[in-house]
Design an enzyme around this catalytic site. Structure first.
Site, PDB file in Angstrom:
ATOM      1  N   CYS A  68      27.665 -92.474  65.641  1.00  0.00           N
ATOM      2  CA  CYS A  68      27.324 -92.033  64.653  1.00  0.00           C
ATOM      3  C   CYS A  68      28.252 -90.222  65.096  1.00  0.00           C
ATOM      4  CB  CYS A  68      26.553 -90.596  65.632  1.00  0.00           C
ATOM      5  SG  CYS A  68      26.726 -90.448  67.428  1.00  0.00           S
ATOM      6  N   HIS A 423      24.496 -86.172  70.533  1.00  0.00           N
ATOM      7  CA  HIS A 423      24.312 -87.326  68.920  1.00  0.00           C
ATOM      8  C   HIS A 423      25.501 -86.132  68.101  1.00  0.00           C
ATOM      9  CE1 HIS A 423      22.873 -89.731  65.551  1.00  0.00           C
ATOM     10  NE2 HIS A 423      22.347 -88.474  65.169  1.00  0.00           N
TER      11      HIS A 423
END
Length: 490
Positions: A68, A423
C-alpha cells in the site's frame, strides 16, 4: 408467488406438488422494466481522438502484500502532470524505474479497473533492496514455511523520495522534469548563537521536499515549517574547538511548481529502541501561501503576482456567488411559471439583476460581467494582467512557481498506531483528472472540489469537507506527505 391453498412459496418449495392448471398469484407492485441509459457508455480505450472520456473513477492499484505504501506513492506522483505526460510518450530512457513506470502509467490510463503493479514492484525491489525486506513476524514466518513468503511494510515517504529521485533522467523539451518542476533551492545561513560573527556564512542546496517536524507546540503546517526552518544546532567552534550553539536559518530561494511537504510523524525513541508514530493533530491548508518561507529577495519578486492573484480569486468568488444567486432565482421563477421578479417582462429581469448583483460590502463592480460567455473574456484579461507582473528571471525559470500560492492536490496518509505497520492511502483532487481528460464544463463557475480516495484498488469519492479529518490526532488516517501545485494564473 402464492399457489392456491398452499401459502407463500419458499426456496425449498417442491414444484412437483403443483398440478397441471394450478392457479398462482403473484404478489408485489408492478414497476416499469429497467431502461437502457440514454446514451451508451464510452470507455477510454474506445474513445476516438477529440472525444471526451466517460470514466466513473480513475484506476487503482492492486495490493500485492504490504504494498500500500507504493500504491499510495504512485497515485500522488501521478499528479505531477509534466512527469506523467512524458512517461506516457514512452521515449524516455535512463534509470531503472523509468520504463516500468511508463508501462504502468499507460495501463492506468487505459482502464478504470484495478491494475496489477507487479512489474514495477519487481523493478523497485531490484533498484533498492530495502523494499524487498522480509517480514520477520511470527505470522509472516508461518506463511514463508508454507512457501507463500511475506514482505515488510515500508515507509511511503521513503518510497516517494526514492521513486522521484530515480526519475530525474526524465526530460521535457530537454529540461529535467523532477529537478525543475518538483525541486526547489534552499538557502541556509549559520550564525553563532552569541551574536558574534564567528563561522557566519550562507550556502544553497536543492531540496525535494520540505520537512515539517511535529512537536508539542506544533498545531498547524505553517507553524511547523517555520519552526523547522529555524533551528539551534551544536557544532565545534573553529576558533576554540569546543562545542558551541549556532542558529541555522533556512529560507527558500527558488519555489518549484510542485511543492512536497513531509509531515515527520515517525520518530526514533531511544528509550524503547524503535520508531514510534506522532499522532498529534496538525492542521494543513488547502491553499498554501509559501511567501513567508522564502528569502527576502524571492519574496519581493513574487509579492506583486501573489497579491494580485489573491484579489483575482476573491473577485471570482464574488462573481460565482452572484451567478449562483441568479441561477437560483431563475430556477424559482421557472417553477413558478414566469420570469424572476414575478410580473414578467423586462421589469422581472431587472429585479433579478438588482438583487443578484448585491454582495457583501455593496455592489460588485464586475456585476454586469457575470455570465458564462463574458467570464472567459474576463479571466483572459485577468491572466494577461497577472503575467505582466511576473519578473523576467522568474518567467524564464522553467518549472518555477510564479506566485508562491499553492493548491493542495494530493495527500498520502498513514492509518494505525505503529510506525512499521498500518495502512497507507492516497487522496487526489478530482480536478486533477478532469483537467487531464479535458473535461469541458458547461458552467465556468462550476468547480468540483471533491476528491478521490485511493485505497489500493478501491477508489471512491471523498467529499472536500472531510479533508480536514486527515489532520491526525488518533489512529485513523493522518496526512503524511502533502503535494501542493502552484496555482495557475489563467
Amino acid at each position: 408467488m402464492l399457489p392456491k391453498g398452499k401459502g407463500v412459496m419458499k426456496d425449498d418449495f417442491n414444484s412437483r406438488t403443483l398440478k397441471d392448471g394450478a392457479t398462482l398469484t403473484a404478489v408485489g407492485s408492478a414497476t416499469a422494466p429497467p431502461q437502457p441509459p440514454p446514451e451508451p457508455r464510452v470507455f477510454l480505450e474506445d474513445l476516438e481522438e477529440g472525444g471526451e472520456a466517460v470514466m466513473d473513477t480513475p484506476a487503482g492499484l492492486v495490493n500485492l502484500g504490504n504494498t500500500c505504501y507504493m500504491n499510495a506513492t504512485l497515485q500522488a506522483i501521478g499528479c505531477i502532470e509534466e512527469l506523467r505526460s512524458e512517461l506516457l510518450k514512452g521515449n524516455q530512457s535512463g534509470g531503472a524505474l523509468v520504463q516500468p513506470l511508463a508501462t504502468l502509467t499507460r495501463s492506468l490510463e487505459s482502464t478504470s479497473d484495478g491494475v496489477n503493479p507487479m512489474s514495477f514492484l519487481t523493478a523497485l525491489r531490484a533498484a533498492n533492496p530495502q523494499f524487498a525486506e522480509r517480514d520477520r513476524s511470527e505470522k509472516s514466518a508461518a506463511m514463508m514455511n508454507l512457501g507463500m513468503g511475506g514482505y515488510s511494510q515500508q515507509d511511503a515517504e521513503e518510497s516517494y523520495s526514492f521513486i522521484l529521485n530515480s526519475l530525474r533522467s526524465v526530460k521535457k523539451d530537454n529540461v529535467p522534469v523532477v529537478e525543475k518542476y518538483a525541486m526547489g533551492v534552499m538557502r541556509r545561513t549559520l550564525k553563532a548563537a552569541d551574536g558574534s560573527d564567528e563561522a557566519s556564512g550562507a550556502a544553497e542546496e536543492d531540496f525535494l521536499k520540505l520537512e515539517c517536524n511535529i512537536t508539542r507546540e506544533t498545531g498547524d503546517l505553517l507553524g511547523g515549517l517555520r519552526a523547522t526552518l529555524t533551528q539551534t544546532i551544536v557544532k565545534n567552534s573553529p576558533l576554540t574547538g569546543a562545542p558551541a550553539d549556532y542558529i541555522q536559518t533556512s529560507r527558500i530561494a527558488r519555489l518549484p511548481k510542485y511543492l512536497s511537504v513531509h509531515m515527520v510523524r515517525f520518530a526514533w525513541r531511544a528509550d524503547i529502541g524503535k520508531r514510534t508514530k506522532v499522532m498529534r493533530k496538525v492542521k494543513f491548508p488547502l491553499v498554501l501561501d509559501a511567501l513567508e518561507l522564502c528569502t527576502e529577495e524571492l519574496k519581493q519578486k513574487l509579492i506583486p503576482v501573489n497579491r494580485k492573484l489573491g484579489d483575482v480569486e476573491r473577485a471570482r468568488r464574488d462573481r460565482a456567488k452572484i451567478h449562483a444567486r441568479r441561477k437560483g432565482l431563475a430556477s424559482e421563477a421557472k417553477k413558478a411559471g414566469g420570469p424572476a421578479g414575478g410580473m414578467g417582462g423586462t421589469s422581472g429581469g431587472a429585479a433579478v439583476s438588482a438583487e443578484a448583483t448585491t454582495v457583501a460590502g455593496g455592489e460588485d463592480p464586475n456585476a454586469m460581467q457575470v455570465d458564462e460567455e463574458n467570464e472567459e473574456v474576463v479571466r483572459a484579461k485577468e491572466a494577461e494582467e497577472l503575467h505582466a507582473l511576473i519578473p523576467e528571471d522568474i518567467k524564464n525559470d522553467v518549472g518555477a512557481s510564479e506566485s508562491g500560492l499553492y493548491d493542495l492536490v494530493a495527500i498520502i496518509t498513514h492509518k494505525g498506531a505503529a510506525a512499521d505497520s498500518g495502512h497507507y492511502m492516497a487522496f487526489v483532487k478530482k480536478s486533477v483528472f478532469q483537467k487531464r481528460l479535458g473535461v469541458k464544463k458547461d458552467d465556468p463557475f462550476d468547480e468540483d472540489e471533491d476528491w478521490y480516495k485511493f485505497d489500493d484498488d478501491k477508489v471512491s469519492i471523498f467529499p472536500k469537507d472531510k479533508i480536514a479529518t486527515l489532520d491526525g490526532g488518533g489512529e485513523d488516517s493522518s496526512a503524511y506527505v502533502l503535494l501542493y501545485k502552484s496555482r495557475p494564473l489563467e
